[in-house]
Design an enzyme around this catalytic site. Structure first.
Site, PDB file in Angstrom:
ATOM      1  N   ARG A 165     -37.473   3.562  20.137  1.00  0.00           N
ATOM      2  CA  ARG A 165     -37.027   3.972  18.792  1.00  0.00           C
ATOM      3  C   ARG A 165     -35.538   4.289  18.724  1.00  0.00           C
ATOM      4  NH1 ARG A 165     -41.960   6.319  19.209  1.00  0.00           N
ATOM      5  NH2 ARG A 165     -43.545   5.274  17.951  1.00  0.00           N
ATOM      6  N   LYS A 168     -23.139  -3.897  13.169  1.00  0.00           N
ATOM      7  CA  LYS A 168     -24.207  -4.865  12.926  1.00  0.00           C
ATOM      8  C   LYS A 168     -24.702  -5.401  14.262  1.00  0.00           C
ATOM      9  CE  LYS A 168     -22.906  -6.856   8.472  1.00  0.00           C
ATOM     10  NZ  LYS A 168     -22.534  -8.127   7.831  1.00  0.00           N
ATOM     11  N   GLU A 180     -10.015 -15.015  13.559  1.00  0.00           N
ATOM     12  CA  GLU A 180     -10.418 -13.772  12.882  1.00  0.00           C
ATOM     13  C   GLU A 180      -9.240 -12.788  12.838  1.00  0.00           C
ATOM     14  OE1 GLU A 180     -13.345 -13.593  11.396  1.00  0.00           O
ATOM     15  OE2 GLU A 180     -14.742 -14.891  12.492  1.00  0.00           O
ATOM     16  N   LYS A 215     -10.599  -3.977  10.025  1.00  0.00           N
ATOM     17  CA  LYS A 215     -12.044  -4.115   9.806  1.00  0.00           C
ATOM     18  C   LYS A 215     -12.688  -2.749   9.613  1.00  0.00           C
ATOM     19  CE  LYS A 215     -16.415  -6.090  10.966  1.00  0.00           C
ATOM     20  NZ  LYS A 215     -17.263  -6.936  11.808  1.00  0.00           N
ATOM     21  N   GLU A 242     -22.145  -3.038   1.900  1.00  0.00           N
ATOM     22  CA  GLU A 242     -21.839  -4.418   1.523  1.00  0.00           C
ATOM     23  C   GLU A 242     -22.062  -4.728   0.059  1.00  0.00           C
ATOM     24  OE1 GLU A 242     -22.274  -7.545   4.435  1.00  0.00           O
ATOM     25  OE2 GLU A 242     -23.790  -6.289   5.360  1.00  0.00           O
ATOM     26  N   ARG A 285     -16.202  -5.411   1.340  1.00  0.00           N
ATOM     27  CA  ARG A 285     -16.570  -6.009   2.620  1.00  0.00           C
ATOM     28  C   ARG A 285     -16.629  -7.535   2.529  1.00  0.00           C
ATOM     29  NH1 ARG A 285     -20.588  -3.003   6.834  1.00  0.00           N
ATOM     30  NH2 ARG A 285     -20.512  -4.503   8.517  1.00  0.00           N
ATOM     31  N   ASN A 296     -15.248 -12.231   4.441  1.00  0.00           N
ATOM     32  CA  ASN A 296     -15.788 -13.593   4.429  1.00  0.00           C
ATOM     33  C   ASN A 296     -14.746 -14.650   4.093  1.00  0.00           C
ATOM     34  OD1 ASN A 296     -18.411 -12.964   5.175  1.00  0.00           O
ATOM     35  ND2 ASN A 296     -18.975 -12.453   3.069  1.00  0.00           N
ATOM     36  N   HIS A 344     -15.167 -18.112   5.286  1.00  0.00           N
ATOM     37  CA  HIS A 344     -16.509 -18.200   5.852  1.00  0.00           C
ATOM     38  C   HIS A 344     -17.495 -19.000   4.997  1.00  0.00           C
ATOM     39  CE1 HIS A 344     -14.975 -15.350   8.710  1.00  0.00           C
ATOM     40  NE2 HIS A 344     -16.120 -15.256   9.333  1.00  0.00           N
ATOM     41  N   HIS A 349     -19.039 -21.644   7.137  1.00  0.00           N
ATOM     42  CA  HIS A 349     -20.476 -21.668   7.431  1.00  0.00           C
ATOM     43  C   HIS A 349     -21.110 -22.999   7.081  1.00  0.00           C
ATOM     44  CE1 HIS A 349     -20.987 -17.013   7.387  1.00  0.00           C
ATOM     45  NE2 HIS A 349     -20.768 -17.473   8.611  1.00  0.00           N
ATOM     46  N   HIS A 396     -17.507 -20.987  15.797  1.00  0.00           N
ATOM     47  CA  HIS A 396     -17.442 -20.209  14.550  1.00  0.00           C
ATOM     48  C   HIS A 396     -15.998 -20.025  14.070  1.00  0.00           C
ATOM     49  CE1 HIS A 396     -18.249 -17.148  11.554  1.00  0.00           C
ATOM     50  NE2 HIS A 396     -17.362 -16.366  12.155  1.00  0.00           N
TER      51      HIS A 396
END
Ligand code: NAD
Ligand code: ZN
Length: 367
Positions: free
Chosen positions: A122, A144, A186, A228, A238, A242, A246, A249, A253, A267
């Site tokens: 947990r 994340k 980035e 960041k 988000e 935020r 992107n 992106h 993507h 990426h």
């Protein structure tokens, strides 16, 4: 020299320690967080081959016993199977709730080990030692964690902030040049989206950063982490700013998806091409002064990044298919696409109502 970036998110604050040669002294940072002298190191085969012995020695010097769990390298490791295998190995290593795990690798290991830490017993706490430029400036900030599902990337996960991040720029010396450049995309992104002075500094400092100059690398990584951390702190759930992260992106993507997330396109390479496209599209829409996209492209090209989709080896699907992929991306709504566009370098904004036809026309001419 050693710098510290404080990060404050939700109920947790922690420090990102940035410096050269920090790995050999990692025991000093780790020891105060341990309740008993035992930990597990999660890493991948490439990082283990180059740097595991140094970390194990640094921990042993502080009397800390460690079990290393070495995963295969690559995006495929962010899977249910590898997560299950990792959790069982952590249990076999005797990791209890009060113990701490060390995530020692790039974004793949950070995401996988961070997620394992979030769910094991947990939730156990973890410390990140990011080993790629991308993970040092991006994935180790923001909390994340997660794995991929057959339905898509990063669909299974949790927010789990680390106790501390140890960023040793010397680790980048063994990183393949192509991975270094991909991470650099980035770094440039932070300048392009919100800090024109930083971008201008990068235009001068990029050769030093790529060559391995310590001061330049530390400064670039610190500025990136600060950027960041600030954006994420302003918008933890988000809903707003935020999305600026992107930049490049949405196009990126679509290209990654079209190339099957393979070695054809890393990426950061997709992001590089996507950022140039975002500036070209902004220029075309008369949002941004002429010549801006060329300046962006010139800079990214100078570090060896691709700046146009034609540089991707092999066939690409037609523009209509790329637009279709973007539409399916969660950002699309009713004939309108959400893009991060720019009024200038350092002045990106969220455009929520970009017409699909305009994008299709643009891609048809640009590709
Ligand atoms: P990666 O972890 O796959 O590392 C790239 C390659 O470099 C791998 O082969 C790895 O073994 C090798 N490597 C790592 N460090 C090395 C070193 N010091 N020396 C030699 N080789 C080394 O890739 P990445 O680019 O670091 O991370 C990509 C992942 O990060 C993706 O899965 C992406 O989804 C995730 N990500 C997460 C976030 C987040 O907020 N959590 C943000 C951005 C990206
Ligand atoms: Zn990215």
């Amino acid at each position: 020299r050693r710098e510290t970036v404080p990060v404050s998110l939700g109920d947790r604050s922690y420090d990102i320690h940035i410096g050269e040669g920090l790995l050999a002294r990692a025991g000093e940072v780790v020891a105060p967080f341990l309740k008993r002298p035992l930990t597990a190191i999660v890493t991948d085969q490439n990082v283990a081959a180059a740097h595991l012995a140094t970390l194990e020695r640094a921990l042993a010097a502080k009397g800390i016993r460690s079990t290393a769990i070495v995963m295969p390298p690559g995006e495929k490791t962010k899977s249910y199977q590898h997560l299950a295998e990792l959790c069982d190995k952590l249990l076999a290593a005797g990791i209890e709730r009060r113990d701490r795990i060390i995530a020692f690798g790039g974004g793949v290991i950070g995401d996988l080990a961070g997620f394992a830490a979030a769910i094991l017993r947990r939730g156990v706490d973890f410390i990140q030692i990011p080993t790629t430029l991308l993970s040092q400036v991006d994935s180790s900030v923001g909390g994340k964690t997660g794995i991929n599902s057959p339905y898509g990337k990063n669909l299974i996960g949790a927010f789990h902030q680390p106790l501390a991040v140890i960023t040793d720029i010397a680790l980048l010396d063994t990183l393949p040049k192509r991975e270094l450049a991909a991470g650099y995309a980035e770094v440039a992104k932070y300048g392009l989206l919100g800090d024109a002075d930083f971008f201008e500094w990068l235009e001068g400092a990029a050769p030093a950063i790529m060559r391995g100059d310590s001061q330049a690398r530390i400064h670039a990584i610190r500025k990136s982490c600060e950027a960041k951390a600030q954006i994420v702190a302003e918008d933890e759930h988000e809903t707003g700013v935020r999305a600026l992260l992107n930049l490049g992106h949405t196009f990126g993507h679509a290209l990654e998806s079209a190339t099957g997330y393979s070695q054809r396109l890393l990426h950061g390479e997709g992001v590089s091409i996507g950022m140039v496209q975002a500036f070209r599209f902004s220029e075309r829409q008369k949002l941004c002064p002429p010549g801006t996209a060329d300046r962006v492209a010139r800079h990214l090209k100078s570090v060896g990044l691709p700046i146009h989709a034609s540089q991707i080896p092999g066939e690409l699907p037609p523009p209509a298919t790329l637009v279709e992929i973007m539409r399916q991306d969660k950002k699309a709504q009713g004939g309108k696409l959400t893009f991060i566009l720019a009024r200038d370098i350092g002045e990106a904004f969220i455009a929520r109502d970009v017409n699909e036809h305009d994008v299709l026309n643009f891609l048809t001419e640009d590709l």
